[in-house]
Motif scaffolding. Structure first.
Motif, short mmCIF file in Angstrom:
data_model
loop_
_atom_site.label_atom_id
_atom_site.label_comp_id
_atom_site.label_asym_id
_atom_site.label_seq_id
_atom_site.Cartn_x
_atom_site.Cartn_y
_atom_site.Cartn_z
N PHE A 203 10.18 24.00 0.45
CA PHE A 203 10.65 23.61 1.77
C PHE A 203 10.73 22.08 1.89
N LEU A 204 9.70 21.39 1.41
CA LEU A 204 9.70 19.93 1.49
C LEU A 204 10.80 19.33 0.62
N ALA A 205 11.04 19.91 -0.54
CA ALA A 205 12.11 19.41 -1.40
C ALA A 205 13.46 19.54 -0.69
N ASP A 206 13.66 20.62 0.05
CA ASP A 206 14.90 20.79 0.81
C ASP A 206 14.98 19.78 1.95
N VAL A 207 13.88 19.59 2.66
CA VAL A 207 13.84 18.63 3.76
C VAL A 207 14.14 17.22 3.26
N LEU A 208 13.64 16.91 2.08
CA LEU A 208 13.79 15.56 1.53
C LEU A 208 14.95 15.46 0.55
N HIS A 209 15.94 16.34 0.70
CA HIS A 209 17.19 16.30 -0.06
C HIS A 209 16.99 16.35 -1.57
N GLY A 210 16.05 17.17 -2.03
CA GLY A 210 15.85 17.39 -3.46
C GLY A 210 15.02 16.35 -4.16
N ASN A 211 14.44 15.41 -3.44
CA ASN A 211 13.61 14.38 -4.05
C ASN A 211 12.22 14.98 -4.33
N GLU A 212 12.04 15.53 -5.54
CA GLU A 212 10.82 16.25 -5.89
C GLU A 212 9.58 15.35 -5.87
N ASN B 251 3.66 16.37 0.36
CA ASN B 251 2.87 17.60 0.33
C ASN B 251 1.38 17.27 0.17
N HIS B 252 1.07 16.34 -0.73
CA HIS B 252 -0.32 15.96 -0.94
C HIS B 252 -0.90 15.29 0.31
N LEU B 253 -0.14 14.43 0.93
CA LEU B 253 -0.61 13.77 2.16
C LEU B 253 -0.84 14.78 3.28
N LEU B 254 0.06 15.75 3.40
CA LEU B 254 -0.14 16.79 4.41
C LEU B 254 -1.40 17.61 4.15
N ILE C 243 12.97 17.76 11.07
CA ILE C 243 13.44 16.76 10.12
C ILE C 243 14.56 17.36 9.27
N ARG C 244 14.38 18.59 8.83
CA ARG C 244 15.38 19.27 8.00
C ARG C 244 16.69 19.44 8.78
N ARG C 245 16.60 19.87 10.04
CA ARG C 245 17.80 20.04 10.86
C ARG C 245 18.56 18.73 11.03
N ARG C 246 17.81 17.66 11.29
CA ARG C 246 18.44 16.36 11.48
C ARG C 246 19.18 15.95 10.20
N GLY C 247 18.56 16.18 9.05
CA GLY C 247 19.21 15.85 7.79
C GLY C 247 20.45 16.69 7.55
N MET C 248 20.39 17.97 7.92
CA MET C 248 21.56 18.84 7.75
C MET C 248 22.70 18.42 8.68
N MET C 249 22.36 18.01 9.90
CA MET C 249 23.39 17.57 10.84
C MET C 249 24.05 16.28 10.35
N GLU C 250 23.26 15.38 9.77
CA GLU C 250 23.82 14.14 9.25
C GLU C 250 24.78 14.43 8.10
#
Length: 143
Positions: A33-42, A49-52, A109-116
């Motif tokens: 999920f985080l990789a998708d939110v952050l546009h594939g930046n693993e 993920n670690h900070l969360l 955050i994911r929605r905002r990125g998808m809209m952009e």
């Protein structure tokens, strides 16, 4: 040994175990999920993920510790179960609310990125049309 102390020990064991289990489950399953939110930046997804997870541990274990004190002394087995059910139930609710809060924020955050991504043109502009020209404008003097 006093039953109040037994209630404290059992409460701590259950609450800490639940916190660890939930954090590991969320961490393991949240990477995609985080990789998708952050546009594939693993790499960034792993860091976030670690900070969360660290924040999750701090907040939940802090809450578990603050919620440890029991206002009434536990005198029998029924009181032990009453105290434990209340405390563990509240811890579970806090864990659930924190999880839903994290998912809500990340989804926003994911929605905002998808809209952009949807609003960016698929092809770069190739030219410029001055204002007042083009087939949709009326000829000068005929408006």
């Amino acid at each position: 040994m006093d039953l109040t102390v037994v209630a404290y020990v059992i409460y701590l064991l259950i609450s800490v175990a639940l916190t660890i289990w939930v954090a590991r489950t969320l961490s393991r399953n949240g990477k995609v999920f985080l990789a998708d939110v952050l546009h594939g930046n693993e790499k960034l997804a792993d860091a976030v993920n670690h900070l969360l997870v660290v924040g999750f541990y701090l907040v939940n274990l802090g809450f578990v510790t603050l919620y440890l004190k029991n206002s009434e002394a536990v005198t029998d087995a029924r009181g032990l179960f009453d105290a434990l059910s209340l405390k563990v139930g509240v811890v579970l609710l806090v864990l659930g609310v924190m999880h839903l809060g994290n998912v809500y924020v990340l989804n926003r955050i994911r929605r905002r990125g998808m809209m952009e991504r949807e609003h960016t043109p698929p092809v770069a502009p190739q030219g410029w049309t001055p204002p007042g020209t083009g087939p949709w404008t009326a000829p000068v003097g005929k408006a």
